[in-house]
Design a protein around this motif. Structure first.
Motif, mmCIF file in Angstrom:
data_model
loop_
_atom_site.group_PDB
_atom_site.id
_atom_site.type_symbol
_atom_site.label_atom_id
_atom_site.label_comp_id
_atom_site.label_asym_id
_atom_site.label_seq_id
_atom_site.Cartn_x
_atom_site.Cartn_y
_atom_site.Cartn_z
ATOM 1 N N VAL A 12 -31.616 -73.863 0.047
ATOM 2 C CA VAL A 12 -31.724 -75.482 0.247
ATOM 3 C C VAL A 12 -33.185 -75.757 0.109
ATOM 4 O O VAL A 12 -33.447 -76.459 -0.915
ATOM 5 C CB VAL A 12 -31.284 -75.926 1.593
ATOM 6 C CG1 VAL A 12 -31.647 -77.519 1.670
ATOM 7 C CG2 VAL A 12 -29.581 -75.868 1.670
ATOM 8 N N ASP A 13 -34.063 -74.912 0.696
ATOM 9 C CA ASP A 13 -35.581 -75.385 0.687
ATOM 10 C C ASP A 13 -36.331 -75.018 -0.757
ATOM 11 O O ASP A 13 -37.347 -75.811 -0.905
ATOM 12 C CB ASP A 13 -36.187 -74.445 1.925
ATOM 13 C CG ASP A 13 -35.825 -75.009 3.113
ATOM 14 O OD1 ASP A 13 -35.157 -75.813 3.346
ATOM 15 O OD2 ASP A 13 -36.322 -74.290 4.242
ATOM 16 N N GLU A 60 -22.971 -79.769 11.497
ATOM 17 C CA GLU A 60 -24.174 -79.597 10.570
ATOM 18 C C GLU A 60 -23.643 -78.851 9.329
ATOM 19 O O GLU A 60 -24.247 -79.427 8.240
ATOM 20 C CB GLU A 60 -25.061 -78.649 11.343
ATOM 21 C CG GLU A 60 -25.958 -78.992 12.715
ATOM 22 C CD GLU A 60 -24.926 -78.715 13.915
ATOM 23 O OE1 GLU A 60 -25.307 -79.038 15.135
ATOM 24 O OE2 GLU A 60 -23.755 -78.601 13.863
ATOM 25 N N MET A 61 -22.725 -78.119 9.172
ATOM 26 C CA MET A 61 -22.560 -77.647 7.937
ATOM 27 C C MET A 61 -21.788 -78.573 7.049
ATOM 28 O O MET A 61 -21.969 -78.732 5.953
ATOM 29 C CB MET A 61 -21.654 -76.253 8.122
ATOM 30 C CG MET A 61 -22.383 -75.104 8.586
ATOM 31 S SD MET A 61 -23.728 -74.560 7.405
ATOM 32 C CE MET A 61 -22.582 -74.081 6.129
ATOM 33 N N HIS A 110 -24.490 -83.169 1.345
ATOM 34 C CA HIS A 110 -25.907 -83.645 0.879
ATOM 35 C C HIS A 110 -26.567 -82.487 -0.324
ATOM 36 O O HIS A 110 -27.314 -82.629 -0.897
ATOM 37 C CB HIS A 110 -26.937 -83.841 2.030
ATOM 38 C CG HIS A 110 -26.693 -84.949 2.712
ATOM 39 N ND1 HIS A 110 -25.844 -84.977 3.829
ATOM 40 C CD2 HIS A 110 -26.912 -86.382 2.731
ATOM 41 C CE1 HIS A 110 -25.783 -86.156 4.264
ATOM 42 N NE2 HIS A 110 -26.407 -87.133 3.571
ATOM 43 N N TYR A 111 -25.896 -81.183 -0.312
ATOM 44 C CA TYR A 111 -26.293 -80.280 -1.027
ATOM 45 C C TYR A 111 -25.323 -79.755 -1.939
ATOM 46 O O TYR A 111 -24.346 -79.137 -1.463
ATOM 47 C CB TYR A 111 -26.762 -79.234 -0.083
ATOM 48 C CG TYR A 111 -27.363 -77.767 -0.974
ATOM 49 C CD1 TYR A 111 -28.562 -77.820 -1.665
ATOM 50 C CD2 TYR A 111 -26.906 -76.810 -0.927
ATOM 51 C CE1 TYR A 111 -28.968 -77.022 -2.402
ATOM 52 C CE2 TYR A 111 -27.365 -75.557 -1.471
ATOM 53 C CZ TYR A 111 -28.314 -75.566 -2.060
ATOM 54 O OH TYR A 111 -28.865 -74.549 -2.930
ATOM 55 N N ALA A 112 -25.429 -80.366 -3.137
ATOM 56 C CA ALA A 112 -24.368 -80.184 -4.182
ATOM 57 C C ALA A 112 -23.894 -78.935 -4.369
ATOM 58 O O ALA A 112 -22.529 -78.450 -4.626
ATOM 59 C CB ALA A 112 -24.857 -80.829 -5.447
#
Length: 231
Positions: free
Chosen positions: A125-126, A150-151, A157-159
């Motif tokens: 992600v980062d 959270e997952m 949000h993280y395609a």
């Protein structure tokens, strides 16, 4: 390896028998996503725990499962609680993220093996990685999915992320996947030949997964897990 003292900044039971630990190292540390550290109880007693955050994040995080009969982990938590600090050595482990690989990833965790997966996922992600990543998290009962919300939010949000929780012994309130986590992967993929696969969990789970994944074409040298150093 680097040996340093760490101040305990968080010691919180996130769900029954599972503890979130935050550590602030006395100096800068270096590790790769997916590696682990050793808690130094003595020079002859060093206990491994996966680092639960990516090196892009500050400090060190651990997620420790500690039942009443598990003195191995319980003694570590007791020392942290009593002294407010702990000495660690890092970094260890060869099953770290291969960032130069272009292949899609399957990250499979059993129980608190999720901490290993979490470190790798944070790094992806980062770094803005666009590699497809499938996270399969298996637990015995649904309440042990301690970062379920959270997952699910991250998946929105993280395609590149697909998140699949799997409960081995579901109750009537569970409406997701059930059974063994590695069997869920085998049900979902026709072939595993083109994937990098990262595995964390009990040795018997890791061993069974490796053998079954090879039946679907997974390349043994592309299946990563610290358990494979011992089995």
């Amino acid at each position: 390896m680097q040996r340093i003292k760490c101040r305990v900044t968080e010691l919180r039971e996130v769900v029954e028998t599972i503890w979130q630990v935050g550590l602030e190292p006395a100096e800068a540390v270096a590790f790769k996503p997916g590696q682990y550290l050793l808690v130094v109880m003595s020079d002859s007693d060093k206990r491994p725990f996966s680092i639960a955050n990516a090196p892009t994040r500050s400090g060190l995080e651990l997620q420790i499962g500690a039942t009443a009969e598990n003195a191995y982990a319980g003694q570590v938590l007791a020392r942290m609680r009593e002294q407010g600090e702990i000495e660690v050595e890092l970094a260890a482990g060869k099953a770290f993220l291969r960032e130069s690989s272009p292949r899609p990833l399957i990250l499979m965790a059993g129980g608190t093996g999720f901490s290993y997966v979490r470190s790798i996922l944070q790094q992806l992600v980062d770094s803005g990685s666009e590699r497809p990543v499938f996270v399969y998290w298996g637990v015995r009962q649904a309440h042990w999915l301690y970062e379920f919300d959270e997952m699910c939010a991250l998946e929105q949000h993280y395609a590149p992320l697909t998140f699949v929780p799997v409960v081995q012994e579901p109750d009537a309130g569970w409406h997701g996947r059930s059974g063994l986590v590695h069997k869920a992967i085998m049900d979902d993929f026709v072939s595993l030949h083109d994937y990098d696969i990262y595995v964390a969990g009990r040795f018997e789970m890791a061993g069974a997964a490796r053998e079954d994944f090879k039946l679907l074409g997974a390349e043994p040298e592309r299946i990563f897990g610290d358990a494979y150093e011992f089995i």
